[in-house]
Design a protein around this motif. Structure first.
Motif, PDB file in Angstrom:
ATOM      1  N   ASP A 228      -4.485 -13.623  22.067  1.00 16.38           N
ATOM      2  CA  ASP A 228      -4.779 -12.530  22.984  1.00 16.38           C
ATOM      3  C   ASP A 228      -3.709 -12.329  24.063  1.00 16.38           C
ATOM      4  O   ASP A 228      -4.004 -11.954  25.189  1.00 16.38           O
ATOM      5  CB  ASP A 228      -6.145 -12.749  23.641  1.00 16.38           C
ATOM      6  CG  ASP A 228      -6.232 -14.091  24.358  1.00 16.38           C
ATOM      7  OD1 ASP A 228      -5.226 -14.814  24.379  1.00 16.38           O
ATOM      8  OD2 ASP A 228      -7.311 -14.402  24.896  1.00 16.38           O
TER       9      ASP A 228
ATOM     10  N   GLU B  46      -0.358  -7.711  23.666  1.00 21.94           N
ATOM     11  CA  GLU B  46      -0.772  -6.916  22.513  1.00 21.94           C
ATOM     12  C   GLU B  46      -0.300  -5.470  22.667  1.00 21.94           C
ATOM     13  O   GLU B  46      -0.279  -4.918  23.767  1.00 21.94           O
ATOM     14  CB  GLU B  46      -2.300  -6.943  22.384  1.00 21.94           C
ATOM     15  CG  GLU B  46      -2.846  -8.337  22.097  1.00 21.94           C
ATOM     16  CD  GLU B  46      -4.362  -8.353  22.034  1.00 21.94           C
ATOM     17  OE1 GLU B  46      -4.901  -8.448  20.913  1.00 21.94           O
ATOM     18  OE2 GLU B  46      -4.997  -8.253  23.088  1.00 21.94           O
TER      19      GLU B  46
ATOM     20  N   PRO C 150      -8.425  -8.127  17.707  1.00 20.99           N
ATOM     21  CA  PRO C 150      -7.508  -7.712  18.763  1.00 20.99           C
ATOM     22  C   PRO C 150      -8.259  -7.215  20.001  1.00 20.99           C
ATOM     23  O   PRO C 150      -9.450  -6.894  19.926  1.00 20.99           O
ATOM     24  CB  PRO C 150      -6.721  -6.575  18.105  1.00 20.99           C
ATOM     25  CG  PRO C 150      -7.666  -5.998  17.117  1.00 20.99           C
ATOM     26  CD  PRO C 150      -8.523  -7.148  16.629  1.00 20.99           C
TER      27      PRO C 150
END
Length: 228
Positions: free
Chosen positions: A81, A84, A147
């Motif tokens: 994480d 992104e 995501p």
């Protein structure tokens, strides 16, 4: 993106269901179209149209800026994480939602649309499915991760808060870590309260094998038969 930018395998009988599957980084829809060929040979899911979209080509930081088919830019696979490409992800999500909308306009009940993907394509499939305003039949996530996990709870649409997710991951995966799959399962189940059918494969690396596809087939059969 429209279905023109995809390999489309039409239903063999009356079209009443659709399976949309997104390939991984550097691949094309052709890399996964053999799934439909196998089903056709065995007369499975004859009522289903299979759509295998092609990702656009773009520079990918993870691969030293080389241009390749990619659903979004990837910076690292060291942490799930961090850093992104949210805008790239959401652009692909919008395109997937467009394909779903096309199918609905063709008369397909959204609950007979299954969305799936492998690796990077699986990440887009999860994000697209959870944020879709139409109730889907299911989401298949192979060797992938969730995501935008820190904000996904606020993005999830009510329509798909109870949509079943088939999640499968090889324990020997050296690309998308097996722990990412486990962490994704935990977020889906504990944070988002999604029903997840989880499968892990002790000797599988970053690929799919016949047992995994057979497990997915059984899961698909339940969805399509239940909604017949």
């Amino acid at each position: 993106m429209t279905t023109a930018a995809a390999i489309v395998v039409p239903a063999a009988t009356k079209h009443t269901a659709t399976f949309i599957f997104l390939h991984g980084l550097g691949d094309t829809g052709a890399g996964w179209s053999s799934i439909s060929e196998n089903f056709r040979l065995r007369r499975k899911f004859d009522e289903c149209t299979f759509i295998f979209p092609h990702a656009p080509r773009m520079p990918v930081d993870l691969n030293m800026g080389m241009r390749m088919p990619s659903w979004f830019n990837l910076y690292t696979l060291s942490e799930m994480d961090t850093r992104e490409d949210e805008s790239g992800m959401l652009s692909s999500v919008e395109k997937v939602h467009g394909i779903i909308q096309e199918q609905i306009e063709k008369g397909i009940n959204s609950e007979r649309i299954i969305l799936g993907g492998f690796s990077q394509g699986g990440a887009v499939a999860l994000l697209s499915g959870l944020t879709c305003k139409h109730k889907l039949g299911g989401i298949a996530a192979l060797s992938t991760w969730l995501p935008l996990s820190k904000k996904i709870a606020s993005m999830t649409q009510d329509a798909n808060k109870e949509t079943c997710i088939f999640q499968a991951h090889g324990e020997m995966d050296g690309v998308v870590k097996f722990k990412w799959g486990e962490d994704t399962k935990a977020i889906l189940q504990e944070k988002l309260h999604q029903p997840v059918e989880w499968h892990s494969y002790p000797d599988l690396d970053h690929s799919a094998d016949p047992q995994e596809i057979m497990d997915m087939e059984r899961w698909m059969q339940k969805i399509i038969a239940d909604q017949a």
